[in-house]
Design a protein around this motif. Structure first.
Motif, PDB file in Angstrom:
ATOM      1  N   GLU A 172       0.845  -1.193   0.000  1.00  9.29           N
ATOM      2  CA  GLU A 172       0.000   0.000   0.000  1.00  9.29           C
ATOM      3  C   GLU A 172       0.883   1.246   0.000  1.00  9.29           C
ATOM      4  N   HIS A 173       0.281   2.382  -0.314  1.00  7.76           N
ATOM      5  CA  HIS A 173       1.003   3.642  -0.177  1.00  7.76           C
ATOM      6  C   HIS A 173      -0.005   4.736   0.168  1.00  7.76           C
ATOM      7  N   VAL A 174       0.503   5.911   0.438  1.00  4.73           N
ATOM      8  CA  VAL A 174      -0.335   7.036   0.840  1.00  4.73           C
ATOM      9  C   VAL A 174      -0.128   8.187  -0.138  1.00  4.73           C
ATOM     10  N   ARG A 175      -1.233   8.719  -0.656  1.00  9.21           N
ATOM     11  CA  ARG A 175      -1.163   9.950  -1.441  1.00  9.21           C
ATOM     12  C   ARG A 175      -1.291  11.120  -0.460  1.00  9.21           C
ATOM     13  N   VAL A 176      -0.458  12.108  -0.618  1.00 12.00           N
ATOM     14  CA  VAL A 176      -0.401  13.217   0.340  1.00 12.00           C
ATOM     15  C   VAL A 176      -0.687  14.523  -0.388  1.00 12.00           C
ATOM     16  N   PHE A 177      -1.573  15.343   0.172  1.00 12.74           N
ATOM     17  CA  PHE A 177      -2.021  16.573  -0.485  1.00 12.74           C
ATOM     18  C   PHE A 177      -1.756  17.793   0.406  1.00 12.74           C
ATOM     19  N   PRO A 178      -0.566  18.381   0.317  1.00  8.93           N
ATOM     20  CA  PRO A 178      -0.241  19.530   1.173  1.00  8.93           C
ATOM     21  C   PRO A 178      -1.061  20.780   0.877  1.00  8.93           C
ATOM     22  N   LEU A 179      -1.662  20.865  -0.318  1.00 11.89           N
ATOM     23  CA  LEU A 179      -2.447  22.045  -0.692  1.00 11.89           C
ATOM     24  C   LEU A 179      -3.944  21.827  -0.519  1.00 11.89           C
ATOM     25  N   SER A 180      -4.324  20.798   0.214  1.00 13.35           N
ATOM     26  CA  SER A 180      -5.751  20.462   0.352  1.00 13.35           C
ATOM     27  C   SER A 180      -6.611  21.652   0.750  1.00 13.35           C
ATOM     28  N   ASN A 181      -6.132  22.456   1.672  1.00 12.93           N
ATOM     29  CA  ASN A 181      -6.946  23.539   2.218  1.00 12.93           C
ATOM     30  C   ASN A 181      -6.744  24.870   1.499  1.00 12.93           C
ATOM     31  N   TRP A 182      -6.005  24.849   0.386  1.00 13.41           N
ATOM     32  CA  TRP A 182      -5.796  26.054  -0.407  1.00 13.41           C
ATOM     33  C   TRP A 182      -6.895  26.183  -1.452  1.00 13.41           C
ATOM     34  N   THR A 183      -7.153  27.403  -1.885  1.00  8.22           N
ATOM     35  CA  THR A 183      -8.030  27.659  -3.026  1.00  8.22           C
ATOM     36  C   THR A 183      -7.176  28.141  -4.196  1.00  8.22           C
ATOM     37  N   GLU A 184      -7.778  28.223  -5.374  1.00 10.02           N
ATOM     38  CA  GLU A 184      -7.062  28.739  -6.530  1.00 10.02           C
ATOM     39  C   GLU A 184      -6.564  30.157  -6.257  1.00 10.02           C
ATOM     40  N   LEU A 185      -7.397  30.961  -5.592  1.00  7.81           N
ATOM     41  CA  LEU A 185      -6.994  32.331  -5.278  1.00  7.81           C
ATOM     42  C   LEU A 185      -5.824  32.343  -4.300  1.00  7.81           C
ATOM     43  N   ASP A 186      -5.841  31.447  -3.298  1.00  6.55           N
ATOM     44  CA  ASP A 186      -4.724  31.347  -2.364  1.00  6.55           C
ATOM     45  C   ASP A 186      -3.427  31.049  -3.109  1.00  6.55           C
ATOM     46  N   VAL A 187      -3.498  30.111  -4.060  1.00  4.46           N
ATOM     47  CA  VAL A 187      -2.316  29.719  -4.821  1.00  4.46           C
ATOM     48  C   VAL A 187      -1.736  30.923  -5.557  1.00  4.46           C
ATOM     49  N   TRP A 188      -2.608  31.689  -6.221  1.00  2.10           N
ATOM     50  CA  TRP A 188      -2.117  32.842  -6.984  1.00  2.10           C
ATOM     51  C   TRP A 188      -1.593  33.947  -6.070  1.00  2.10           C
TER      52      TRP A 188
END
Length: 312
Positions: free
Chosen positions: A189-205
């Motif tokens: 098994e393995h784990v997919r990890v999402f560090p940007l889960s709580n970000w929005t597109e606007l946050d990213v920009w």
């Protein structure tokens, strides 16, 4: 002796208060360090798109001045935008990173995969991705998915357990109370990890603007030869466009997201600076995938079906 403890009321302008971007950055850095401590062989999915670029920037911050202790993995459809591939290769060279490339074209040449009638290769990425994870024995795979992108991605935890076939079962999602992440997994098994889960597109920009992060130029308005199909402006290419009756024209466009050329549409825009892009995104009521990704419009559950098969 009396001890006085200073308190800061919520909403006051404390010099110690974190901005929302600082809080998101701190959370992502914590996730990267947590994975480095829990797993043996993590890898970062890196396509040269804005989310993976921000993710790599955060990883560089998390471990500076040491190098990033993870390799990068790109699933190359063979229909990627040349500007994005150039950016990918320059970034890898600049930071001295290791890059694994899983090629969809190789699988087609070997007869393992077949071209789709519509020419799109995004759905064909799953097998090269899962094969590479298994062959390289990656036990944690960082992805740039965000919960605001699509309703199937909104179901994800930050740590998303995948079985020995890389399949996702929403019923096996684990609670993540108080930012405590459970990376336990069985062999295979393995784990997919999402560090940007709580970000929005606007946050990213906004973060890109604050950190002065370079992006491929196609994210900003530029003149490009495009044609219309299913309400989207697509770039002509060897993947099968345009067809009879589809007229190529030069328009001022930009891309909100980057993927396979056959299913990633441009949007009419004059936003040629990051300030203009942020203003445009703030006024938008459509997510970037909802507005510009044809592969997510194949059915109501297109993304969830692909995630169950092993896609991100």
């Amino acid at each position: 002796m009396t001890t006085t403890v200073a308190t800061v009321e919520e909403g006051t302008d404390s010099p110690y208060a974190l901005s929302h971007l600082d809080a998101l950055e701190s959370e992502a850095v914590h996730i990267f360090r947590e994975v480095a401590g829990e797993f043996e062989k993590p890898v970062i999915l890196f396509s040269g798109g804005k989310d993976s670029i921000v993710m790599l920037h955060l990883a560089l911050k998390a471990f500076a001045p040491a190098p990033v202790p993870f390799a990068l993995l790109h699933v190359d459809t063979g229909h990627n935008f040349p500007e994005v591939l150039d950016y990918r290769d320059r970034t890898v060279a600049e930071h001295g990173l290791r890059l694994h490339v899983a090629s969809v074209q190789d699988y087609i040449d070997r007869g393992v995969l077949k071209e789709r009638p519509d020419g799109t290769r995004n759905p064909l990425q799953t097998v090269p991705l899962t094969d590479t994870i298994r062959e390289e024995r990656f036990d944690a795979v960082f992805g740039g998915g965000r919960r605001d992108e699509e309703k199937a991605r909104a179901k994800e935890r930050v740590f998303s357990l995948r079985d020995e076939f890389s399949q996702w079962d929403p019923r096996r999602q684990r609670p993540e109370l108080w930012n405590l992440y459970n990376g336990r997994h069985a062999p295979g098994e393995h784990v997919r990890v999402f560090p940007l889960s709580n970000w929005t597109e606007l946050d990213v920009w906004q973060y890109i603007a604050r950190e002065n992060i370079e992006l491929p130029e196609i994210y900003y308005a530029h003149e490009r030869e495009v044609f219309k199909r299913s309400g989207m402006w697509l770039t002509a290419g060897e993947w099968g466009g345009p067809k009879d009756g589809e007229t190529v024209e030069k328009r001022l466009v930009r891309y909100r997201t980057v993927g396979d050329m056959s299913c990633t549409g441009a949007v009419d825009s004059d936003a040629d600076t990051i300030e203009k892009v942020i203003t445009e995104i703030a006024a938008s009521r459509l997510t970037e995938r909802g507005a510009t990704r044809a592969d997510d419009k194949l059915s109501e559950a297109a993304m969830e079906d692909r995630k169950r098969e092993g896609y991100f």
